[in-house]
Scaffold this active site. Sequence first.
Site, PDB file in Angstrom:
ATOM      1  N   SER A   1      -1.526  -4.814  -6.605  1.00 23.79           N
ATOM      2  CA  SER A   1      -1.578  -3.610  -5.766  1.00 23.79           C
ATOM      3  C   SER A   1      -1.250  -2.317  -6.560  1.00 23.79           C
ATOM      4  CB  SER A   1      -0.537  -3.997  -4.581  1.00 23.79           C
ATOM      5  OG  SER A   1      -0.717  -2.671  -3.965  1.00 23.79           O
TER       6      SER A   1
ATOM      7  N   TYR B   1       7.572  -4.877  -2.130  1.00 25.09           N
ATOM      8  CA  TYR B   1       6.623  -5.382  -2.285  1.00 25.09           C
ATOM      9  C   TYR B   1       5.898  -4.988  -3.370  1.00 25.09           C
ATOM     10  CZ  TYR B   1       1.343  -5.516  -1.281  1.00 25.09           C
ATOM     11  OH  TYR B   1       0.210  -5.511  -1.579  1.00 25.09           O
TER      12      TYR B   1
ATOM     13  N   LYS C   1       4.847  -7.668  -6.651  1.00 29.79           N
ATOM     14  CA  LYS C   1       3.392  -7.554  -6.969  1.00 29.79           C
ATOM     15  C   LYS C   1       3.244  -7.474  -8.444  1.00 29.79           C
ATOM     16  CE  LYS C   1       0.484  -8.582  -3.693  1.00 29.79           C
ATOM     17  NZ  LYS C   1      -0.363  -9.758  -3.905  1.00 29.79           N
TER      18      LYS C   1
ATOM     19  N   VAL D   1      -4.986   2.795   7.697  1.00 26.17           N
ATOM     20  CA  VAL D   1      -5.268   4.120   8.319  1.00 26.17           C
ATOM     21  C   VAL D   1      -6.844   3.812   8.941  1.00 26.17           C
ATOM     22  CG1 VAL D   1      -5.985   5.234   6.292  1.00 26.17           C
ATOM     23  CG2 VAL D   1      -5.271   6.585   8.388  1.00 26.17           C
ATOM     24  N   ILE D   2      -7.781   3.247   8.102  1.00 23.56           N
ATOM     25  CA  ILE D   2      -9.086   3.305   8.718  1.00 23.56           C
ATOM     26  C   ILE D   2      -9.068   2.302  10.034  1.00 23.56           C
ATOM     27  CG2 ILE D   2     -11.285   2.247   7.967  1.00 23.56           C
ATOM     28  CD1 ILE D   2     -11.156   3.726   5.268  1.00 23.56           C
TER      29      ILE D   2
HETATM   30  C1  UD1 Z   1      -1.741   1.265   0.975  1.00 21.80           C
HETATM   31  C2  UD1 Z   1      -1.768  -0.288   1.326  1.00 21.80           C
HETATM   32  C3  UD1 Z   1      -0.349  -0.733   0.772  1.00 21.80           C
HETATM   33  C4  UD1 Z   1      -0.160  -0.519  -0.603  1.00 21.80           C
HETATM   34  C5  UD1 Z   1      -0.334   1.048  -0.965  1.00 21.80           C
HETATM   35  C6  UD1 Z   1      -0.376   1.076  -2.269  1.00 21.80           C
HETATM   36  C7  UD1 Z   1      -2.889  -0.410   3.179  1.00 21.80           C
HETATM   37  C8  UD1 Z   1      -2.942  -1.081   4.604  1.00 21.80           C
HETATM   38  N1  UD1 Z   1      -1.679  -0.249   2.780  1.00 21.80           N
HETATM   39  O1  UD1 Z   1      -0.737   1.798   1.714  1.00 21.80           O
HETATM   40  O2  UD1 Z   1      -0.623  -2.347   1.017  1.00 21.80           O
HETATM   41  O3  UD1 Z   1       0.811  -1.060  -1.236  1.00 21.80           O
HETATM   42  O4  UD1 Z   1      -1.417   1.517  -0.650  1.00 21.80           O
HETATM   43  O5  UD1 Z   1      -0.151   2.606  -2.636  1.00 21.80           O
HETATM   44  O6  UD1 Z   1      -3.977  -0.522   2.544  1.00 21.80           O
HETATM   45  N2  UD1 Z   1      -1.791   7.221   8.189  1.00 21.80           N
HETATM   46  C9  UD1 Z   1      -2.032   8.287   9.414  1.00 21.80           C
HETATM   47  N3  UD1 Z   1      -2.259   7.767  10.374  1.00 21.80           N
HETATM   48  C10 UD1 Z   1      -2.231   6.310  10.695  1.00 21.80           C
HETATM   49  C11 UD1 Z   1      -1.953   5.418   9.647  1.00 21.80           C
HETATM   50  C12 UD1 Z   1      -1.746   5.985   8.517  1.00 21.80           C
HETATM   51  O7  UD1 Z   1      -1.841   9.244   8.905  1.00 21.80           O
HETATM   52  O8  UD1 Z   1      -2.515   5.947  11.912  1.00 21.80           O
HETATM   53  C13 UD1 Z   1      -1.606   7.848   6.767  1.00 21.80           C
HETATM   54  C14 UD1 Z   1      -0.503   7.328   6.282  1.00 21.80           C
HETATM   55  O9  UD1 Z   1       0.692   7.980   6.484  1.00 21.80           O
HETATM   56  C15 UD1 Z   1      -0.774   7.284   4.817  1.00 21.80           C
HETATM   57  C16 UD1 Z   1      -2.252   7.282   4.761  1.00 21.80           C
HETATM   58  O10 UD1 Z   1      -2.910   7.230   6.059  1.00 21.80           O
HETATM   59  O11 UD1 Z   1      -0.361   8.719   4.366  1.00 21.80           O
HETATM   60  C17 UD1 Z   1      -2.640   5.772   4.389  1.00 21.80           C
HETATM   61  O12 UD1 Z   1      -1.874   4.959   4.942  1.00 21.80           O
HETATM   62  P1  UD1 Z   1      -2.153   3.252   5.031  1.00 21.80           P
HETATM   63  O13 UD1 Z   1      -3.510   3.051   5.414  1.00 21.80           O
HETATM   64  O14 UD1 Z   1      -1.062   2.720   5.747  1.00 21.80           O
HETATM   65  O15 UD1 Z   1      -2.013   2.901   3.509  1.00 21.80           O
HETATM   66  P2  UD1 Z   1      -1.031   3.275   2.285  1.00 21.80           P
HETATM   67  O16 UD1 Z   1       0.377   3.856   2.948  1.00 21.80           O
HETATM   68  O17 UD1 Z   1      -1.683   4.029   1.297  1.00 21.80           O
END
Ligand code: UD1
Length: 300
Positions: free
Chosen positions: A114, A138, A142, A182-183
């Site tokens: 990761s 985590y 990894k 987030v997607i």
């Molecule tokens: C992701 C990985 C994680 C990995 C990391 C490595 C996923 C789900 N998680 O975390 O396993 O260890 O990259 O860097 O792929 N956000 C919003 N609204 C939401 C959800 C999220 O604004 O409803 C924002 C979060 O605050 C973040 C960004 O979107 O800044 C991405 O979030 P998320 O998809 O959870 O992934 P990571 O935190 O990047």
Amino acid sequence: MQRVLITGGLGQVGSYLVDALYEEAQISVLDNYSSTTREAVPQGVNVIKGDVRDRIAADLVEQNDIVIHTAAQISVTASMEDPLFDAQSNVFGTLNLLEAARRSSVSRFIYISSAAVYGDPVSVPVAESHPQEPLSPYGVSKLSGEKYCMMYHKAFGLPSCCIRPFNIYSPRQDPGNPYSGVISRFIEKAKAGEGPVIFGDGTQTRDFISVHDIVDIIMLLLKKEDACGHVFNAGTGNSITVNELASLVLEIFDADVAVQYMPERPGDIKYSCSDISKARTILGFEPKVSLREGLMEFTE
Ligand code: UD1
């Protein structure tokens, strides 16, 4: 026909790998059913319910030619709450498979690490040589799995290789999982006619990679002899802000809703973007799915 063991074969990455490989290989899936969004597997695929820490996992490795190890405890948050469980799954589980691989004659052992191993990047884009300072159990587990794979390559000649995926997405990411990406969350909201929730000011960036491009890079790891003994970033080499992502999702789903802003998530990293020069040079990897195309798949 080659015999391929896919651990976590019902999960996001594993299930797409099954689809890509089942016609040309004899597939066994080992899965503990912890995070599956798939109801049926293609005919001929052998599914075994079990855990990577169990004896059955070692037996399966010995019965196969290739091991693609995608099974893991995948949540950063869960790893903070229960670091022991995280390490048992991701460190001991991986070591259990590697030990069996050492005793047998697997021609490839592929490990899914990761981008979490980098922690908060000191500069972007992030190449494989970037310092690895994980911020979660985590990320540590990894990184540890990777180190074991590379050490088994050097010391025992095991043909192992690893990828460090950035933010993977696909319609098979479990949207019901509170830790889902987030997607999936934005799309769930858009479909329900609700506005996406952005944590922080939305200027944080991520490198979103379609699961199809992840499958492509794994196929290259299977084919290229030069891949062994290496760790590769698996990203697109491009990033976008979470604000831009929200706009794109709302446009694609034709949703006329307001974005909501909430406080920044503790521990969130600000900027993330991969440097994929190494995968391009050694593997000939080129990501093919644009974010727009990848998101369109969620509308089908
Ligand atoms: C992701 C990985 C994680 C990995 C990391 C490595 C996923 C789900 N998680 O975390 O396993 O260890 O990259 O860097 O792929 N956000 C919003 N609204 C939401 C959800 C999220 O604004 O409803 C924002 C979060 O605050 C973040 C960004 O979107 O800044 C991405 O979030 P998320 O998809 O959870 O992934 P990571 O935190 O990047």
